[in-house]
Design a protein around this motif. Structure first.
Motif, PDB file in Angstrom:
ATOM      1  N   GLU A   1     -11.064  45.051  66.611  1.00 52.62           N
ATOM      2  CA  GLU A   1     -12.273  44.667  67.349  1.00 52.62           C
ATOM      3  C   GLU A   1     -12.995  43.512  66.671  1.00 52.62           C
ATOM      4  O   GLU A   1     -13.586  42.660  67.337  1.00 52.62           O
ATOM      5  CB  GLU A   1     -13.205  45.880  67.455  1.00 52.62           C
TER       6      GLU A   1
ATOM      7  N   PRO B   1      -6.894  45.172  70.970  1.00 47.80           N
ATOM      8  CA  PRO B   1      -7.834  44.056  70.885  1.00 47.80           C
ATOM      9  C   PRO B   1      -7.436  43.093  69.767  1.00 47.80           C
ATOM     10  O   PRO B   1      -7.023  43.515  68.681  1.00 47.80           O
ATOM     11  CB  PRO B   1      -9.167  44.738  70.585  1.00 47.80           C
TER      12      PRO B   1
ATOM     13  N   LYS C   1     -12.106  36.735  71.845  1.00 48.36           N
ATOM     14  CA  LYS C   1     -11.589  38.090  71.838  1.00 48.36           C
ATOM     15  C   LYS C   1     -10.775  38.326  73.096  1.00 48.36           C
ATOM     16  O   LYS C   1     -11.224  38.022  74.214  1.00 48.36           O
ATOM     17  CB  LYS C   1     -12.723  39.101  71.762  1.00 48.36           C
TER      18      LYS C   1
ATOM     19  N   ARG D   1      -8.264  38.773  68.195  1.00 45.60           N
ATOM     20  CA  ARG D   1      -8.985  37.509  68.277  1.00 45.60           C
ATOM     21  C   ARG D   1      -8.019  36.376  67.960  1.00 45.60           C
ATOM     22  O   ARG D   1      -7.107  36.539  67.155  1.00 45.60           O
ATOM     23  CB  ARG D   1     -10.165  37.485  67.300  1.00 45.60           C
TER      24      ARG D   1
ATOM     25  N   GLY E   1     -11.413  41.398  64.607  1.00 47.80           N
ATOM     26  CA  GLY E   1     -10.457  40.349  64.280  1.00 47.80           C
ATOM     27  C   GLY E   1     -10.177  40.215  62.802  1.00 47.80           C
ATOM     28  O   GLY E   1      -9.979  39.109  62.296  1.00 47.80           O
TER      29      GLY E   1
END
Length: 367
Positions: A325, A303, A351, A305, A327
């Motif tokens: 998660e 994950p 995201k 951002r 960022g």
């Protein structure tokens, strides 16, 4: 940071060349001075050594070597200097060359600095001590030159493109020894190079130079991921991340490494848990998807951002990403087409999931 920093400001002319350079970096680890040939890297190094005298200031950990009232000559600066060519004394043996710059011409004890035995072990030159320097290879000569510089007990090691005169195979052979020095010695190093691969392997901090000026100075990974600097805009753009080995899956030959904001699995035996390693991730190896994909051969899907978006060229855009998660992890780069940016309706702050097709592990230090 002045008390724990290397602070340099040099301004003036050296022949037809104008230097106007200023930077402050931590007085620990390896600082790479990087830029194209003729940009002033060696001039800065020579000013730090006192070999060139320009207006300015130079201090290390609060100790002033040059300012408006002071100019400490080269012989009074506790430096070790490694040049492009290993200038060894042909009439002396390897051992005698190593001890030439040592205080009192005697092997220094570990209580007073880097010991003779430690330097010999780090550089792997124990079997060369009795040999004449005329019978050494290029890589062996340079390792002896580095050892001589270290045994002079310097507060600062200056290295001026020490591998540029070596062929690729010899250079690849000596880089692991430089990595060992980086890992084992606390001495700060200013390392000049125009080879970004060397900088990516060795440097903690970077001074990026162009046309006699400093474009930026700071942690290596931060400058690599800065879209306003030429490193990130290059098609060969990469980000170097320091990772820690967590585990190794012998059944599948995968090492699990942790970085800020995520984990990577790499097909390699990266070392025992707790070992620190450096990985390289190229912008061209990072693609993006809105949802975690299924049925893919890509191992590392993390994950991220979007931190920023900068157009590059006519039809592409450079994205700076942050892992995690939330960022708030390490930065990555991704180079995507403008069509993909619009088609996926991407935007800063969004995201996504980064599909990382390749993660390069820098070669392990020699043991």
């Amino acid at each position: 940071m002045a008390g724990s920093a290397i602070e340099a400001t040099f301004s003036g002319r050296l022949g037809n060349f104008a230097l106007d350079a200023a930077f402050s970096v931590p007085a620990k680890g390896v600082t790479g001075l990087f830029g194209p040939s003729g940009c002033g890297k060696t001039s800065v190094l020579r000013c730090a050594a006192g070999l060139n005298r320009l207006e300015g200031r130079f201090s290390i950990a609060g100790e002033v070597w040059q300012d408006e009232r002071t100019f400490r000559p080269t012989h009074r600066r506790p430096i070790g200097y490694v040049f492009q060519e290993a200038s060894l004394f042909p009439h002396l043996s390897v051992r005698q060359n190593l001890l030439f710059g040592a205080p009192g011409r005697r092997p220094p004890s570990s209580a007073n600095g880097t010991s003779f035995e430690e330097v010999i072990e780090l550089l792997g030159i124990g079997d060369l001590l009795g040999r004449s320097t005329s019978n050494l290879s290029g890589g062996e000569r340079q390792r002896v030159a580095i050892g001589r510089a270290l045994l002079s007990q310097p507060k600062l090691l200056l290295m001026d493109e020490p591998l540029s005169a070596l062929d690729r195979q010899t250079k690849d052979g000596i880089l692991p020894f430089l990595e060992r020095l980086h890992d084992r010695l606390a001495m700060p190093v200013l390392y000049v190079s125009h080879d970004i691969a060397e900088v990516e392997r060795l440097a903690d901090h970077l001074v990026l130079m162009q046309a006699g000026k400093v474009l930026a100075a700071g942690p290596l990974a931060e400058l690599q991921a800065d879209p306003n600097l030429p490193l990130a805009a290059s098609r060969e753009a990469v980000v170097s991340l320091d990772a820690v080995v967590e585990s190794y899956d012998a059944a599948f030959g995968l090492a699990r490494l942790a970085v800020a904001g995520g984990h990577f699995e790499i097909p390699a035996a990266a070392g025992a848990p707790g070992t620190r390693r450096r990985i390289r991730i190229a912008a061209g190896d990072v693609s993006l998807t809105r949802r975690p994909p299924e049925g893919t051969t890509i191992i590392n899907i993390l994950p991220v951002r979007i931190l920023s978006e900068t157009p590059v060229g006519e039809h592409e855009t450079l994205l700076v990403l942050r892992l995690g998660e939330n960022g708030d992890g390490a930065k990555l780069l991704s180079r995507v087409t403008r069509r993909s940016w619009h088609h996926l309706q991407l935007e800063v702050g969004q995201k996504l999931y980064a599909q990382i097709k390749g993660v390069a592990l820098t070669p392990a230090s020699a043991s």
